[in-house]
Enzyme design. Structure first.
Site, short mmCIF file in Angstrom:
data_model
loop_
_atom_site.label_atom_id
_atom_site.label_comp_id
_atom_site.label_asym_id
_atom_site.label_seq_id
_atom_site.Cartn_x
_atom_site.Cartn_y
_atom_site.Cartn_z
N GLY A 247 0.83 -1.20 0.00
CA GLY A 247 0.00 0.00 0.00
C GLY A 247 0.86 1.24 0.00
N SER A 248 0.24 2.41 -0.01
CA SER A 248 0.96 3.68 0.00
C SER A 248 0.14 4.72 0.73
CB SER A 248 1.24 4.17 -1.42
OG SER A 248 2.02 3.25 -2.14
N ASN A 249 0.82 5.75 1.21
CA ASN A 249 0.17 6.92 1.81
C ASN A 249 0.63 8.17 1.06
OD1 ASN A 249 -0.87 5.35 4.10
ND2 ASN A 249 1.25 5.36 4.84
N ASN A 512 -4.69 4.36 -0.02
CA ASN A 512 -5.21 3.28 -0.85
C ASN A 512 -6.68 3.00 -0.62
OD1 ASN A 512 -2.07 1.99 -0.36
ND2 ASN A 512 -2.79 2.51 -2.39
#
Length: 805
Positions: A247-249, A512
């Site tokens: 995932g990413s922020n 995400n």
């Protein structure tokens, strides 16, 4: 020839060369006429200076090869479909695909001429002339380093002297870009595509679900908890999409929430630490033309996440769909033909020979057949005598992404970034989060999304299918083909007029989750179902929004309200565990009330020591946080949201539900007992710090999985990174999560940026830049970026290399 504006330092002038290197397919890459300078500052970060795009690519390709030639050589081996020839057919690629299946897939693409046809298109659909020169220069720079060093003398033992290491061509880089763009579609299903064969029985050999592209799939896809108790294991290596555990922020902060009334950006992409999905940090400069700093995916000659002087941007994986599954109704007695509008259509067959090396070292040829429908490749999964399934990928015609990232790298405002989106429409599967020096925050899902209207979806989605897509579409009628928009640059995708977007002066944020709650004060709604607006937030996304709210209110312990660069950095690495904040006290109450719990196998387990460990835990995942390893083991065994929470999710309260550990549920109690048993069996103390069970090359790591509610996502085992980063992943050695972390403030005097490349610049296990920044990450220390010429020249560690072709 224009003169280079050179920084001060000692120049290492390398021998001039005008030779040409030949790739195996006959493509010749000459380095004649290229001029570039590489200035390396602390931690080996290259600042590449050139007078044109060819020279810029040349310097970048050379610098990257110095650090990571073996990794790119391995990727090229994959993309050429030659892994079986050199490594045997049964080994696997970094994403778990068998070598033979991977080779069949990639050789099939090469035979079909897919990428060459895309290169033949003029811009904006095909690459611009500047970009073509940059890619050619990048390949030439790589070849220059290989020629100057020699394969037998490479510093990385991973590929030193290997027969598969040789020159590359521009086509290898274009193939890499195409593969990256397809990560949420066909490239994620290589195994299923390459092994599809007509059925010999009435039943499918595999369930269809294994082949369905998951929403959010791609190098930055949503988190999932690991099945391992004491450490996180790698994702499944089934035929499903790769990288599904990641995932990413991304935060873009506007002038209403920053103390300096300017724009600030937090970039926190999460990718695998093994293989080609790693980031490389770089600055690319042509004076007066482009000056961009940030990070690139290995092997791509562009900055995909970064900043210019007055603009900063990042990406997180879009929650939208980027491919569609079509169910084909096959003709009785001929499973390779199917019906469309009542007429028989034959699948296209392509015989693909692959050279394989046997156990005795002898070479032979294995020929497979790839099957393609009018929608796209046919999949192995679900193919029976009566039906088959095919994939249509919205990025099957996409090389436009490179044009767009180059344009963004020249942009100086949100408005110019928006123009790049509208011109190229090439971002394959990510959201874009950006801000500029005026303090304007911007969010857009400009990714390639199949044009399936809600009405068409209602008519064409087949009932009873269990998929993460909104439905498998009916392939027996042309009425279920994708539509198009007049503002779309290619048919079949939604144009900018349908895309979720938001511009604010406070903030936009994404972890995400879908686009609806990019900013809860201005919910996004009314978009086509293919964008999936309104899906529940996961705990990581909830925590991210809570962190912003706490900083705005000044209730996070970081001082008076409002973001500064130090408070943005502290927020990023606060290592809060949100599910623990919501449920730890309930877990302690449960085991205090029931000091002996029954495990899944019926064994009674004394959990009093576990209660003490959790009660003493600070609910954070700092490397020395004791009790975090136990919570990880417990949370994994609880599983999904039910019956984990006492208060279930409520769409009317998306930020505060679900909550409260339901300690009355037998599953929750069994999970605690099983976690204690597993840690005890593994000889892991119940109060072990998280840094003792997740490491990279022996260095303790902070963070936890997104499913646990960590913003700083890290998945690793005690032995991750001990064997290098250029090899197939395995549960005991895989790692993923926070990779390139960038906090940027766009002040009136220029950008102030702090970064951490968590695994360093090099995948070479003997390089000084293999773990130097991992040590920083472990101790929550950052690198002060050097962006201006004065900042670069003042570095006491500055090393300058001048290249002239």
């Amino acid at each position: 020839m224009a003169a280079l504006c050179l920084a001060s330092g000692t120049a290492a002038l390398l021998p001039a060369s005008a030779s040409a290197a030949a790739a195996p397919d006959g493509e010749r890459v000459s380095d004649h006429g290229y001029t570039s300078q590489i200035r390396r500052t602390e931690y080996g970060v290259p600042h590449v200076l050139a007078h044109d795009y060819g020279g810029l690519g040349y310097g970048y390709g050379y610098a990257f090869a110095q650090d990571n030639l073996c990794q790119l050589a391995d990727q090229v081996l994959t993309l050429r479909g030659e892994r079986s020839r050199y490594l045997g057919p049964t080994q696997t690629t970094a994403d778990g695909t068998s070598n033979l299946a991977s080779d069949t897939y990639h050789q099939g693409l090469r035979q079909a001429g897919t990428v060459r046809r895309l290169l033949d298109r003029p811009a904006p659909l095909g690459p611009t002339s500047e970009l073509r020169r940059m890619v050619e220069g990048y390949a030439a720079g790589y070849n220059r380093y290989l020629r100057d060093t020699g394969a037998a003398h490479l510093p990385d033992p991973t590929c030193k002297g290997k027969p598969w290491v040789g020159p590359i061509g521009a086509m290898d880089i274009w193939n890499l870009v195409y593969d990256l763009n397809g990560a949420s579609g066909a490239a994620a299903l290589r195994q299923a595509i390459a092994t599809a064969t007509p059925p010999t029985t009435g039943r499918a050999s595999k369930p269809l679900r294994a082949a369905a592209p998951r929403r959010g799939a791609g190098p930055s896809a949503p988190d999932s908890a690991s099945p391992s108790a004491s450490a996180s294991a790698g994702p499944s290596t089934s035929s499903g999409p790769r990288r599904g555990d990641l995932g990413s922020n991304g935060w873009a902060l506007g002038r209403d929430v920053t103390r300096g009334r300017d724009g600030m950006l937090l970039a926190n992409p999460h990718l695998g630490w093994i293989g080609g999905d790693r980031f490389y940090q770089v600055q690319l400069t042509i004076p007066g033309v482009i000056d961009v700093a940030g990070a690139s995916i290995y092997g791509t000659p562009l900055v995909e996440i970064g900043h210019t002087r007055t603009l900063a941007w990042t990406h997180t994986t879009s929650y939208a769909d980027h491919a569609s599954l079509y169910r084909l109704t096959t003709i009785p007695g001929d499973p390779t033909s199917y019906l469309v509008d009542g007429k028989a259509v034959r699948m296209t067959r392509r015989a693909v020979p692959v050279t394989v090396r046997g156990a005795d070292g002898k070479l032979s040829t294995v020929t497979s057949t790839l099957y393609t429908s009018r929608y796209g490749p046919v999949l192995a999964d679900g193919w029976t005598r009566t039906e088959a399934y095919a994939l249509r990928d919205a990025n099957a015609d996409n090389l436009r992404s490179t044009n767009e990232w180059l344009a963004i790298g020249r942009a100086q405002s949100v408005a110019q970034l928006q123009q790049a989106h509208q011109t190229y429409q090439g971002i394959p599967w990510t959201y874009t989060i950006a801000t500029d020096s005026t303090g304007t925050a911007y969010f857009n899902d400009s990714s390639a999304v199949p044009h399936v209207s809600d009405d068409r979806l209602k008519r064409c989605a087949l009932p009873g299918e269990d998929h993460d897509l909104p439905g498998v579409l009916d392939g027996s009628t042309s009425a279920c083909d994708w539509g198009s928009d007049p503002d779309a640059v290619v048919p079949g995708i939604f144009g900018p007029g349908h895309q979720p977007r938001l511009t604010r002066t406070d903030y936009v944020a994404n972890s995400n989750n879908d686009s609806a709650l990019t900013n809860p004060a201005a919910p996004l709604a009314g978009y086509p179902r293919m964008y999936h607006a309104g899906a529940p937030l996961g705990p990581r996304a909830q925590l991210g929004l809570q962190m912003i709210a706490d900083r705005r209110a000044g209730t996070d312990g970081l001082g008076i309200p409002g973001f500064t660069l130090p408070t943005l950095q502290a927020s990023m690495l606060g290592d809060r565990n949100y599910t623990a904040e919501l449920g730890r006290d309930d877990a302690v109450a449960m085991c205090r009330a029931h000091p002996v719990l029954t495990a899944t196998d019926g064994t009674e387990v004394d959990v009093r020591a576990a209660c003490d460990a959790l009660a003493a835990w600070d609910t954070r995942d700092d490397p020395d946080s004791r009790g975090a390893a136990l919570w990880k083991a417990f949370r994994i065994r609880v599983g999904g949201p039910h019956p984990w929470w006492r208060v279930p999710y409520d769409p009317a309260q998306p930020l505060t539900t679900p909550r409260g550990l339901n300690g009355d549920e037998a599953q929750v109690r069994r999970a605690m007992a099983d976690a204690v048993r597993k840690l005890t069996a593994d000889q892991v103390p119940l109060d072990a710090p998280i840094g003792s069970v997740q490491r990279w090359a022996g260095i303790p790591l902070p963070g936890c999985s997104g499913a646990e509610g960590c913003f700083n996502v890290v998945n690793a085992s005690p032995t991750s990174g001990t064997g290098g980063a250029t090899r197939p992943r395995s549960p005991e050695g895989y790692a993923s999560g926070s990779s390139f972390i960038m906090a940027t403030e766009l002040t009136s005097r220029g950008p102030r940026t702090r970064t951490i490349l968590t695994y360093g610049q090099s995948a070479n296990p003997v390089s000084p830049h293999y773990t130097d920044q991992t040590v920083l990450f472990s101790h929550k220390r950052w690198v002060a970026e050097r962006f201006t010429e004065a900042e670069i020249a003042s570095d006491p560690q500055l090393r300058v290399t001048t290249l002239r072709g």
